[in-house]
Design a protein around this motif. Structure first.
Motif, short mmCIF file in Angstrom:
data_model
loop_
_atom_site.label_atom_id
_atom_site.label_comp_id
_atom_site.label_asym_id
_atom_site.label_seq_id
_atom_site.Cartn_x
_atom_site.Cartn_y
_atom_site.Cartn_z
N ASP A 51 0.82 -1.21 0.00
CA ASP A 51 0.00 0.00 0.00
C ASP A 51 0.84 1.26 0.00
N MET A 52 2.08 1.17 0.50
CA MET A 52 2.97 2.32 0.56
C MET A 52 4.00 2.31 -0.56
N GLY A 53 4.09 1.20 -1.32
CA GLY A 53 5.06 1.11 -2.40
C GLY A 53 6.49 1.22 -1.92
N GLU A 73 12.54 2.43 13.32
CA GLU A 73 11.14 2.84 13.27
C GLU A 73 10.73 3.31 11.88
N ASN A 74 11.65 3.99 11.18
CA ASN A 74 11.25 4.63 9.92
C ASN A 74 12.24 4.41 8.78
N GLU A 75 12.96 3.30 8.78
CA GLU A 75 13.88 3.04 7.67
C GLU A 75 13.14 2.32 6.56
N ALA A 76 12.90 3.01 5.48
CA ALA A 76 12.14 2.44 4.36
C ALA A 76 12.67 3.02 3.06
N TYR A 77 12.49 2.27 1.98
CA TYR A 77 13.02 2.65 0.67
C TYR A 77 11.94 2.46 -0.40
N PHE A 82 14.50 0.52 -6.68
CA PHE A 82 15.12 -0.79 -6.83
C PHE A 82 14.44 -1.53 -7.99
N PRO A 83 14.86 -1.24 -9.22
CA PRO A 83 14.18 -1.80 -10.39
C PRO A 83 14.19 -3.32 -10.42
N GLU A 84 15.21 -3.95 -9.81
CA GLU A 84 15.24 -5.41 -9.84
C GLU A 84 14.12 -6.01 -9.00
N ILE A 85 13.70 -5.30 -7.94
CA ILE A 85 12.57 -5.76 -7.15
C ILE A 85 11.29 -5.62 -7.95
#
Length: 390
Positions: A51-53, A73-77, A82-85
């Motif tokens: 939902d957050m991509g 708490e807030n480490e997100a990418y 990340f095109p391979e994902i």
């Protein structure tokens, strides 16, 4: 790495995850076990939040650099970085392919990169002083769930194709462990949740109250209990049916939850039938009483029922020593009983009804119930066995 060594690493990883009792313990076991199995210096476990991509990091294990927390708490990418994902999620996996891991190096394409090269990962390796990494997708219940990331320092041997294949196997073990943890969490949630209202149940209150009183005895933390009895439920059930009665309980449960949220860390629970409670640790007695006042007002405004009878007992009031959860429960129950008998529109508070120096009627009632029950008392207090017929 020999076959026996890798087999042992797989077994240790599976055992570590099986021994976990909470999601965090499971994440730590997954990252730490995978890091050791691949002779890495650092590992991270991330979940894909559709939902957050984004990929959100659940745990960082091993040699962390500045800014990397074990449980961030807030480490997100963002996934688009990340095109391979994206390729794996929307093309490879959707097309019926199998999950596979890949290797990245800090040297980038000139360093003999494996398929799936991602500039963002290479930049991250360099920025954090790492030489290479292996990335393994985690598939759970037939869907991409997240990824395992294991890195080595610059002077360590680079990961190779065999390492990537082994990482794929480890990711499958981790997926099985996560599935087990989710099942345990769901079972635990059901065991401690009231099915009608979604609030905590009596079992959860008993456990939390025991812990709260232990904390009170250890450091003096204020523990407060608000016990409520919904008025008019029997009339609603008899005249409008049990489905409407259940709706009254659900609506009062929502009001209780809302009021409980006014006190940080407070547990809102249904004890059973028409009885509910709030358990607060930390806030002052006055703060709890103010919330109990608000609860009575909001309950009186419900279109169903006749409000609520509410009793409060807090170690922050002059109620004498509280050495057990049972004692605090009896005091709150006695206060609620007096509120019910008097049809009080506001909460009755233990320790605040007597003249200065004692003789509080709530405390007297709670104390009298420790022995023989006084004539005319409508029930036994909790913890003293089944209640007599009214």
């Amino acid at each position: 790495m020999g076959e026996d060594v890798r087999l042992r690493a797989v077994v240790e990883l599976a055992q570590g995850m099986a021994a976990a009792h909470t999601p965090r313990e499971s994440w730590r076991a997954a990252a730490g076990g995978t890091c050791r199995a691949l002779s890495g210096s650092f590992a991270a476990l991330s979940v894909w939040e559709r939902d957050m991509g984004r990929l959100r990091v659940l745990v960082n294990a091993g040699q962390r650099v500045q800014g990397e927390e074990e449980f961030p708490e807030n480490e997100a990418y963002p996934v688009h970085q990340f095109p391979e994902i994206t390729e794996f999620l929307h093309e490879h996996w959707a097309g019926g392919g199998e999950p596979h891991a890949w290797v990245e190096t800090a040297e980038g394409p000139s360093g003999g990169r494996a398929p799936g090269y991602c500039h963002q990962r290479v930049a991250a390796l360099r920025r954090r002083g790492r030489g290479c990494c292996v990335v393994a997708p985690i598939v759970l219940h037939g869907r991409a769930w997240g990824e395992l990331y294991v890195a080595r320092p610059p002077r360590a041997p680079l990961f190779d194709r065999d390492d990537a294949d082994f990482a794929t196997v480890l990711a499958a073990v981790v997926a099985a462990g996560i599935a087990q943890t989710e099942r345990l969490e769901e079972a635990r949630r059901l065991a401690f949740t009231d099915s009608l209202t979604g609030l905590a149940n009596r079992r959860a209150v008993d456990l939390r109250l025991d812990e709260a009183v232990e904390r009170h005895l250890a450091d003096g933390s204020v523990v407060s209990l608000v016990v409520c009895d919904v008025n008019g439920l029997k009339r609603v059930n008899d005249t409008r049916g049990h489905a409407v009665g259940d709706r009254l309980l659900e609506r009062f449960g929502s009001v209780l939850s809302l009021c409980g949220a006014m006190l940080p860390g407070t547990l809102a629970a249904r004890l059973g039938g028409d009885e509910f409670c709030l358990l607060s640790v930390g806030p002052t007695a006055d703060e709890v009483v103010r919330v109990a006042d608000e609860l009575c007002v909001r309950a009186s405004e419900l279109e169903l029922g006749d409000g609520v009878a509410c009793g409060v007992a807090s170690t922050g009031d002059p109620i004498g020593p509280v050495g057990s959860a049972r004692r605090l429960f009896r005091l709150a129950d006695a206060a609620q009983y007096r509120a019910k008998a008097a049809r009080a529109p506001k909460p009755v508070v233990a320790g605040r009804e007597g003249r200065e120096g004692g003789d509080d009627p709530v405390i007297r009632l709670a104390d009298s119930s420790e022995g023989a029950h006084p004539a005319g008392e409508r029930r036994r207090f909790r913890g003293r066995g089944p209640r007599p017929a009214p």
